[in-house]
Design a protein around this motif. Sequence first.
Motif, PDB file in Angstrom:
ATOM      1  N   LEU A   1      35.457  40.350  43.837  1.00  0.00           N
ATOM      2  CA  LEU A   1      36.015  38.900  43.955  1.00  0.00           C
ATOM      3  C   LEU A   1      37.520  39.153  43.801  1.00  0.00           C
ATOM      4  O   LEU A   1      38.191  38.542  44.339  1.00  0.00           O
ATOM      5  CB  LEU A   1      35.398  37.726  43.517  1.00  0.00           C
ATOM      6  CG  LEU A   1      35.518  36.610  44.033  1.00  0.00           C
ATOM      7  CD1 LEU A   1      35.761  36.377  45.489  1.00  0.00           C
ATOM      8  CD2 LEU A   1      34.871  35.327  43.466  1.00  0.00           C
ATOM      9  N   THR A   2      37.718  39.692  42.310  1.00  0.00           N
ATOM     10  CA  THR A   2      39.074  39.680  41.978  1.00  0.00           C
ATOM     11  C   THR A   2      39.900  40.315  42.681  1.00  0.00           C
ATOM     12  O   THR A   2      41.002  40.246  43.034  1.00  0.00           O
ATOM     13  CB  THR A   2      39.078  39.879  40.352  1.00  0.00           C
ATOM     14  OG1 THR A   2      38.347  38.963  39.542  1.00  0.00           O
ATOM     15  CG2 THR A   2      40.538  39.957  39.619  1.00  0.00           C
TER      16      THR A   2
ATOM     17  N   ILE B   1      44.485  46.902  41.890  1.00  0.00           N
ATOM     18  CA  ILE B   1      43.161  46.873  41.804  1.00  0.00           C
ATOM     19  C   ILE B   1      42.473  47.925  40.858  1.00  0.00           C
ATOM     20  O   ILE B   1      41.342  47.458  40.229  1.00  0.00           O
ATOM     21  CB  ILE B   1      42.510  47.335  43.323  1.00  0.00           C
ATOM     22  CG1 ILE B   1      43.043  46.427  44.300  1.00  0.00           C
ATOM     23  CG2 ILE B   1      41.339  47.295  43.468  1.00  0.00           C
ATOM     24  CD1 ILE B   1      42.403  44.948  44.364  1.00  0.00           C
ATOM     25  N   PHE B   2      43.117  48.868  40.704  1.00  0.00           N
ATOM     26  CA  PHE B   2      42.618  49.884  39.378  1.00  0.00           C
ATOM     27  C   PHE B   2      42.749  49.070  38.182  1.00  0.00           C
ATOM     28  O   PHE B   2      42.066  49.454  37.041  1.00  0.00           O
ATOM     29  CB  PHE B   2      43.512  51.001  39.493  1.00  0.00           C
ATOM     30  CG  PHE B   2      43.254  52.044  40.497  1.00  0.00           C
ATOM     31  CD1 PHE B   2      41.788  52.583  40.603  1.00  0.00           C
ATOM     32  CD2 PHE B   2      44.051  52.424  41.167  1.00  0.00           C
ATOM     33  CE1 PHE B   2      41.417  53.489  41.744  1.00  0.00           C
ATOM     34  CE2 PHE B   2      43.674  53.530  42.499  1.00  0.00           C
ATOM     35  CZ  PHE B   2      42.394  53.880  42.359  1.00  0.00           C
TER      36      PHE B   2
ATOM     37  N   SER C   1      37.176  46.325  48.833  1.00  0.00           N
ATOM     38  CA  SER C   1      37.954  44.936  48.493  1.00  0.00           C
ATOM     39  C   SER C   1      39.252  45.332  49.357  1.00  0.00           C
ATOM     40  O   SER C   1      39.823  44.295  49.748  1.00  0.00           O
ATOM     41  CB  SER C   1      38.089  44.657  47.105  1.00  0.00           C
ATOM     42  OG  SER C   1      39.020  45.725  46.409  1.00  0.00           O
ATOM     43  N   ASN C   2      39.793  46.384  49.220  1.00  0.00           N
ATOM     44  CA  ASN C   2      41.020  46.647  49.811  1.00  0.00           C
ATOM     45  C   ASN C   2      41.063  46.494  51.405  1.00  0.00           C
ATOM     46  O   ASN C   2      41.839  45.788  52.031  1.00  0.00           O
ATOM     47  CB  ASN C   2      41.632  47.947  49.573  1.00  0.00           C
ATOM     48  CG  ASN C   2      43.289  47.978  49.418  1.00  0.00           C
ATOM     49  OD1 ASN C   2      43.875  47.953  50.310  1.00  0.00           O
ATOM     50  ND2 ASN C   2      43.554  48.210  47.983  1.00  0.00           N
TER      51      ASN C   2
ATOM     52  N   ALA D   1      39.794  34.171  36.784  1.00  0.00           N
ATOM     53  CA  ALA D   1      40.293  32.780  36.481  1.00  0.00           C
ATOM     54  C   ALA D   1      41.936  32.866  36.234  1.00  0.00           C
ATOM     55  O   ALA D   1      42.889  32.125  36.872  1.00  0.00           O
ATOM     56  CB  ALA D   1      39.683  32.155  35.411  1.00  0.00           C
ATOM     57  N   ILE D   2      42.317  33.945  35.583  1.00  0.00           N
ATOM     58  CA  ILE D   2      43.732  34.302  35.335  1.00  0.00           C
ATOM     59  C   ILE D   2      44.348  34.300  36.527  1.00  0.00           C
ATOM     60  O   ILE D   2      45.483  34.026  37.033  1.00  0.00           O
ATOM     61  CB  ILE D   2      43.748  34.977  34.253  1.00  0.00           C
ATOM     62  CG1 ILE D   2      43.266  34.722  32.897  1.00  0.00           C
ATOM     63  CG2 ILE D   2      45.322  35.385  34.049  1.00  0.00           C
ATOM     64  CD1 ILE D   2      43.509  35.805  31.778  1.00  0.00           C
ATOM     65  N   VAL D   3      44.024  35.240  37.345  1.00  0.00           N
ATOM     66  CA  VAL D   3      44.467  35.595  38.691  1.00  0.00           C
ATOM     67  C   VAL D   3      44.615  34.325  39.392  1.00  0.00           C
ATOM     68  O   VAL D   3      45.713  34.111  40.064  1.00  0.00           O
ATOM     69  CB  VAL D   3      43.630  36.940  39.408  1.00  0.00           C
ATOM     70  CG1 VAL D   3      44.390  36.881  40.724  1.00  0.00           C
ATOM     71  CG2 VAL D   3      43.898  38.130  38.491  1.00  0.00           C
ATOM     72  N   ALA D   4      43.518  33.577  39.768  1.00  0.00           N
ATOM     73  CA  ALA D   4      43.646  32.405  40.586  1.00  0.00           C
ATOM     74  C   ALA D   4      44.541  31.380  40.142  1.00  0.00           C
ATOM     75  O   ALA D   4      45.482  30.837  41.073  1.00  0.00           O
ATOM     76  CB  ALA D   4      42.351  31.737  40.548  1.00  0.00           C
ATOM     77  N   ALA D   5      44.497  31.125  38.709  1.00  0.00           N
ATOM     78  CA  ALA D   5      45.560  30.406  38.193  1.00  0.00           C
ATOM     79  C   ALA D   5      47.301  30.581  38.556  1.00  0.00           C
ATOM     80  O   ALA D   5      47.834  29.936  38.858  1.00  0.00           O
ATOM     81  CB  ALA D   5      45.267  30.187  36.545  1.00  0.00           C
TER      82      ALA D   5
END
Length: 328
Positions: A72-73, A219-220, A232-233, A287-291
């Motif tokens: 998901l991330t 992604i890595f 995901s890609n 959460a960090i990426v989304a924020a």
Amino acid sequence: MVESIGSPALWIGFLAFVALMLALDLGVFHRKAHVIRVREALGWSVVWVALALTFNALVWWQFGADRGLEFLTGYLIEKSLAVDNIFVFVIIFSALGVPPLYQHRVLFWGILSALVLRAGMIFAGTALLARFHWTIYLFGALLVATGVKLFLGRNEAPDPTGGRLMRLVRRVIPSTHELRGAHFLTIENGRRVATPLLLALVLVEISDVIFAVDSIPAIFAVTLDPFIVFTSNIFAILGLRSMFFLLAGMVERFSGLKTGLSAVLVYVGVKMLAMDWVKVPPALSLAIVAALLVAPVLLGAWRDRARGHRAAPASGRVLGPSRPEESR
């Protein structure tokens, strides 16, 4: 290295699914060239996101929450970085005069080629990290540098159709400036030359490779499992065409997007540099990426609205004194 969840059966099944969806896309739903309207683009965007989330749920169910959160991330990062591609695609189509009727055709073949190119880059990156662990620090440094560069140039419009790149493409590929329907090649003065559609396709490919240099290392930083990285890609790329037709007319409104993308790149770069010493839980990383993505976009929208409110009274003050003069 992390043990991959991708068994041969999973790889074959996923690739068969991708081939089926592409065949349905071009051979059934978009067999005839037509202008993609917002309603159709929205429908396909919902389909691709729903398929990605369904796959995410299957990964979560079969392999646990950590792998599910990793997918998901990674998907969120790729999807967000793909929005930046849209800025470039809009410029390419506008500069080469590619009408909306043929844009889907260019993007279909461009993304089909991108699937192959990205697969090669992902497997090469996986092999490189497995053999030379220290290259993970090079990837991390590259992401940090790219994030800083993107932030410093966030107000600059990219121009892949100008300068040396366009001259090089036209020098290598003899071309005409006129469209020939949906054809990529045509005959002119007794020789085969490229139409603007082929030039647009080449530039789309080049821009995607450039973006992949940033997005794949990102992604890595989330996971070293090649199956999670690849799926995901690919899900993000498969939904790129519908997202283009949905957002192409309003990319200018995402004033804070590049700030958010630059922050994400710096974060995942630092995470990659420190991953041997600092372990960030997948849920916290998501959460960090989304924020980092959402906050700058919302702040940019708030600033744009505030500027609009300030501009309205100002225009009223300018019009006010002119009315008595007009009445005379």
